[in-house]
Write an enzyme that holds these catalytic residues in place. Structure first.
Site, PDB file in Angstrom:
ATOM      1  N   LYS A   1       0.966  -1.093   0.055  1.00 39.05           N
ATOM      2  CA  LYS A   1       0.082   0.044  -0.128  1.00 39.05           C
ATOM      3  C   LYS A   1       0.784   1.028  -0.123  1.00 39.05           C
ATOM      4  O   LYS A   1       0.623   2.373  -0.747  1.00 39.05           O
ATOM      5  CB  LYS A   1      -0.775  -0.408   1.147  1.00 39.05           C
ATOM      6  CG  LYS A   1      -1.734   1.073   1.333  1.00 39.05           C
ATOM      7  CD  LYS A   1      -2.776   1.123   2.382  1.00 39.05           C
ATOM      8  CE  LYS A   1      -3.339   2.407   2.660  1.00 39.05           C
ATOM      9  NZ  LYS A   1      -4.323   2.380   3.825  1.00 39.05           N
TER      10      LYS A   1
ATOM     11  N   GLU B   1      -4.572  -6.792  14.696  1.00 42.18           N
ATOM     12  CA  GLU B   1      -4.166  -5.530  14.459  1.00 42.18           C
ATOM     13  C   GLU B   1      -5.057  -4.459  14.443  1.00 42.18           C
ATOM     14  O   GLU B   1      -4.889  -3.146  14.615  1.00 42.18           O
ATOM     15  CB  GLU B   1      -3.293  -5.489  12.886  1.00 42.18           C
ATOM     16  CG  GLU B   1      -2.356  -4.312  12.603  1.00 42.18           C
ATOM     17  CD  GLU B   1      -1.635  -4.487  11.419  1.00 42.18           C
ATOM     18  OE1 GLU B   1      -2.355  -4.355  10.243  1.00 42.18           O
ATOM     19  OE2 GLU B   1      -0.657  -4.682  11.384  1.00 42.18           O
TER      20      GLU B   1
ATOM     21  N   HIS C   1      -5.048 -33.234  17.119  1.00 46.28           N
ATOM     22  CA  HIS C   1      -4.187 -34.025  18.061  1.00 46.28           C
ATOM     23  C   HIS C   1      -3.168 -33.470  18.346  1.00 46.28           C
ATOM     24  O   HIS C   1      -1.710 -33.883  18.364  1.00 46.28           O
ATOM     25  CB  HIS C   1      -3.566 -35.013  16.602  1.00 46.28           C
ATOM     26  CG  HIS C   1      -4.706 -35.941  16.076  1.00 46.28           C
ATOM     27  ND1 HIS C   1      -4.805 -37.361  16.950  1.00 46.28           N
ATOM     28  CD2 HIS C   1      -5.780 -35.873  15.284  1.00 46.28           C
ATOM     29  CE1 HIS C   1      -5.965 -37.997  16.444  1.00 46.28           C
ATOM     30  NE2 HIS C   1      -6.271 -37.067  15.311  1.00 46.28           N
TER      31      HIS C   1
ATOM     32  N   GLY D   1      -4.787  -2.156   4.953  1.00 45.55           N
ATOM     33  CA  GLY D   1      -4.060  -3.026   4.548  1.00 45.55           C
ATOM     34  C   GLY D   1      -4.698  -4.277   4.846  1.00 45.55           C
ATOM     35  O   GLY D   1      -4.807  -5.209   3.979  1.00 45.55           O
ATOM     36  N   ARG D   2      -5.188  -4.452   6.072  1.00 40.31           N
ATOM     37  CA  ARG D   2      -5.924  -5.973   6.093  1.00 40.31           C
ATOM     38  C   ARG D   2      -7.160  -6.175   5.986  1.00 40.31           C
ATOM     39  O   ARG D   2      -7.948  -6.864   6.169  1.00 40.31           O
ATOM     40  CB  ARG D   2      -5.949  -6.102   7.953  1.00 40.31           C
ATOM     41  CG  ARG D   2      -6.321  -4.945   8.694  1.00 40.31           C
ATOM     42  CD  ARG D   2      -6.003  -4.980  10.295  1.00 40.31           C
ATOM     43  NE  ARG D   2      -6.372  -3.875  10.875  1.00 40.31           N
ATOM     44  CZ  ARG D   2      -5.857  -2.389  11.068  1.00 40.31           C
ATOM     45  NH1 ARG D   2      -4.728  -2.690  10.294  1.00 40.31           N
ATOM     46  NH2 ARG D   2      -6.198  -1.704  11.763  1.00 40.31           N
TER      47      ARG D   2
ATOM     48  N   LYS E   1       9.447  -1.040  14.165  1.00 38.35           N
ATOM     49  CA  LYS E   1       9.978  -0.630  12.620  1.00 38.35           C
ATOM     50  C   LYS E   1      11.378   0.367  13.047  1.00 38.35           C
ATOM     51  O   LYS E   1      12.178   0.508  12.285  1.00 38.35           O
ATOM     52  CB  LYS E   1       8.931  -0.397  11.985  1.00 38.35           C
ATOM     53  CG  LYS E   1       7.832  -1.260  11.328  1.00 38.35           C
ATOM     54  CD  LYS E   1       6.984  -0.426  10.291  1.00 38.35           C
ATOM     55  CE  LYS E   1       5.837  -1.207  10.038  1.00 38.35           C
ATOM     56  NZ  LYS E   1       4.682  -0.406   9.275  1.00 38.35           N
TER      57      LYS E   1
ATOM     58  N   GLU F   1      10.430  -4.704   4.471  1.00 38.81           N
ATOM     59  CA  GLU F   1      10.626  -6.229   4.077  1.00 38.81           C
ATOM     60  C   GLU F   1      10.249  -6.379   2.532  1.00 38.81           C
ATOM     61  O   GLU F   1      10.922  -6.928   1.791  1.00 38.81           O
ATOM     62  CB  GLU F   1       9.520  -6.937   4.805  1.00 38.81           C
ATOM     63  CG  GLU F   1      10.142  -7.039   6.278  1.00 38.81           C
ATOM     64  CD  GLU F   1       9.357  -6.051   7.145  1.00 38.81           C
ATOM     65  OE1 GLU F   1       9.124  -4.904   6.595  1.00 38.81           O
ATOM     66  OE2 GLU F   1       9.353  -6.295   8.406  1.00 38.81           O
TER      67      GLU F   1
HETATM   68  O1  F6P Z   1       3.411  -3.113   9.882  1.00 35.54           O
HETATM   69  C1  F6P Z   1       1.888  -3.259   9.626  1.00 35.54           C
HETATM   70  C2  F6P Z   1       1.395  -2.815   8.076  1.00 35.54           C
HETATM   71  O2  F6P Z   1       1.330  -1.321   8.169  1.00 35.54           O
HETATM   72  C3  F6P Z   1       0.216  -3.563   7.803  1.00 35.54           C
HETATM   73  O3  F6P Z   1      -1.071  -2.952   8.488  1.00 35.54           O
HETATM   74  C4  F6P Z   1      -0.004  -3.527   6.461  1.00 35.54           C
HETATM   75  O4  F6P Z   1      -0.813  -4.623   5.915  1.00 35.54           O
HETATM   76  C5  F6P Z   1       1.639  -4.090   6.536  1.00 35.54           C
HETATM   77  O5  F6P Z   1       2.186  -3.415   7.168  1.00 35.54           O
HETATM   78  C6  F6P Z   1       2.178  -3.810   4.911  1.00 35.54           C
HETATM   79  O6  F6P Z   1       2.073  -2.648   4.584  1.00 35.54           O
HETATM   80  P1  F6P Z   1       2.253  -2.033   3.143  1.00 35.54           P
HETATM   81  O7  F6P Z   1       1.008  -2.904   2.273  1.00 35.54           O
HETATM   82  O8  F6P Z   1       2.305  -0.668   3.111  1.00 35.54           O
HETATM   83  O9  F6P Z   1       3.628  -2.749   2.432  1.00 35.54           O
END
Ligand code: F6P
Length: 534
Positions: free
Chosen positions: A205, A351, A382, A265-266, A493, A211
């Site tokens: 987003k 979240e 199990h 995002g979620r 972060k 990452e």
């Molecule tokens: O670290 C949390 C977050 O901001 C989430 O809410 C989001 O889904 C994820 O990181 C990834 O964010 P982006 O889509 O901006 O890379």
């Protein structure tokens, strides 16, 4: 007024105390029709909540609390594009992502539905071209592998949906998902892939996520090493709200699919973030998925509270969390295709509602989001079900199952579902046999809800996800928290950025606490044989 001081909350408190000795066995014995009565249906899903420790009075008090908290008005505000995400000053309009083309949903003075459908059409055009081979790699070969790079909401929804809808997916397309900044994740995802047949979807987003950018850079280097710089345009597309970030990374904005800041995002798996899902199952099936979401949206918006699945589900979570003291919520799909559903729900619920201040910034003095976790049945049986049946914590459980199998032998599906029904029954009623030693005693009285669908179709998946989205919203509304922000992820972060620089420069002075300093020093000594804390 503080939530716990409200008369509706206090009435529930008194009711919980007064009915503390009540058992599910007693509730069923007193009401032979309970199993049929405490159930509701919507958007193709049947929800049995008779095995929750509630009676008509409990429900009446929960509805009164919902009314006092203004649930219906807040729900309308969300559907109408008001700024319900106060701390980020924006709407939360995921419901617009699945609205039909003739709907009109205005936020910030603009009807967003035409833009949503324009992106869906671009996604469909692109998906068709990849699926029928018109979109090729740089050397003219068909795309056979699709690698989604993203994390959090840019990974969990697409990864969950691909797994859930595998039955409907093009089996000659191989989809993989890279999320972790651990380089092993990318390495293992591509080690047996041919770069000439591989398309990367970089989903972010913000397009600033550490990452995702690290993995996208690794992917770019892997692609360029094999095919040259010019290949990037044929092998990379992006999904983002940040056009400049996408351009700066080296992906042509023509190959970008957009969405909007009013999609969290979620809450984004039904936006362009679902491009991998559409590539796997095709645009028509993707529309069925959206229609399932939309059907649950309509149900949530129009069904009376007593028959409203998300309202009931959310209020039962309040009852279990705040009045029965259940600190965790297990989600147990009896559908192997839903193996990633608990992981998806962890982000959606925790979240969203893992907060300890109200919208106005006041500390809360009541429990908010329980820990959400789970595994597919029967595997969990199990493993951790021992604790569900005989452990000391009270765990509220959701069982999810489907009447018809998608694959395999029907008799074996009966075996699967027999286990689902048996577990709910065993948790509720236990076994009290004075002839048995205590360690073979099952106290029972452990609450569960069962969600039953006909088949795991794209429509059913959409309805199921929307049910949980709205249940999370109901819970957040009662708790008076902002379910749409996520400030709690920021501190770690920021610290990681400082620490990364310290790892890159072994001479840099360390200013952390003594534990963190010692860990970093030990890490710096890696490979030197004889790590030290000095
Ligand atoms: O670290 C949390 C977050 O901001 C989430 O809410 C989001 O889904 C994820 O990181 C990834 O964010 P982006 O889509 O901006 O890379």
């Amino acid at each position: 007024m503080r939530l716990v001081a409200r008369p509706e909350w206090q009435a529930l408190q008194r009711h919980a105390e007064a009915s503390g000795g009540r058992t599910l066995r007693g509730l069923f014995d007193a009401d032979p029709g309970r199993g049929e009565r405490l159930a509701a249906e919507g958007a193709g899903l049947y929800m049995d909540y008779a095995k929750q420790r509630v009676d008509d009075e409990t429900l009446r008090l929960l509805f009164a609390l919902a009314e006092a908290r203004g649930l219906e008005a807040r729900r309308e505000a969300m559907f109408e594009g008001a700024v319900v995400n106060a701390t980020e000053d924006r709407a939360a309009l995921h419901v617009a992502l699945r609205a039909p083309e003739d709907a009109r949903i205005v936020t910030g003075g603009e009807d967003v539905v035409p833009a949503v459908h324009a992106v869906l059409r671009r996604m469909a055009g692109f998906s068709e071209r990849v699926r029928d081979g018109r979109w090729t790699g740089a050397d003219g070969r068909r795309i056979r592998n699709i690698v989604n790079i993203g994390i959090g909401g840019s990974d969990l929804g697409p990864a969950m949906a691909y797994q859930a809808l595998r039955h409907y997916s093009r089996r000659d397309l191989c989809l993989r998902f890279v999320s972790n900044v651990d380089p092993a994740d990318f390495h293992e995802a591509v080690r047996d892939l041919d770069p000439g047949e591989t398309l990367f979807i970089v989903c972010s987003k913000t397009f600033t996520t550490q990452e995702t950018l690290a993995n996208a850079r690794a992917a770019r280097a892997w692609c360029v090493a094999a095919l040259g710089e010019d290949a990037v345009a044929r092998h990379f597309v992006a999904v983002s709200t940040n056009t400049e970030g996408v351009r700066a990374f080296g992906i042509d904005p023509d190959n970008m699919f957009g969405f909007w800041d009013w999609v969290g995002g979620r809450y984004s798996m039904d936006s362009a973030i679902g491009l991998s899902t559409m590539l796997a199952i095709g645009p028509e099936r993707f529309r069925e998925l959206l229609d399932g979401f939309h059907a649950m949206d309509l149900h949530f918006r129009s069904a009376p509270m007593a028959r409203n699945l998300p309202v009931l589900h959310g209020l039962l979570a309040i009852w279990n969390t705040n009045f029965l003291g259940a600190g965790s919520h297990a989600v147990l799909p009896y559908a192997d295709y839903l193996a990633r559903f608990p992981a998806y729900l962890q982000q959606l619920a925790m979240e969203s509602n893992g907060k300890s201040v109200t919208v106005d910034g006041e500390p809360v003095d009541y429990a908010t989001c329980p820990v959400v976790w789970g595994e597919p049945g029967t595997n969990g049986q199990h493993s951790f079900y021992q604790l569900l049946h005989q452990g000391t914590p009270l765990v509220a459980c959701d069982f999810i199952g489907f009447c018809q199998p998608l694959a395999g032998e029907a008799g074996q599906h009966d075996l699967l579902m027999a286990n689902l029904f048996a577990q709910g029954e065993a948790l509720a009623f236990g076994r009290q046999d004075p002839g048995l030693p205590p360690h073979r005693h099952f106290a029972g009285n452990r609450p569960s809800t069962t969600l039953l669908g006909d088949r795991l179709t794209p429509h059913a998946l959409g309805a199921l996800v929307a049910l949980y989205e709205h249940s999370v919203f109901v819970q957040g509304t009662i708790w008076d928290i902002d379910s749409f922000d996520q400030w709690g992820v920021e501190l770690g972060k920021q610290l990681a950025k400082t620490t990364e620089a310290e790892l890159a420069d072994p001479g840099a002075a360390l200013g952390h606490d003594s534990s963190t300093n010692a860990l970093i020093r030990r890490y710096r000594e890696r490979g030197k044989g004889g790590a030290t804390n000095a």
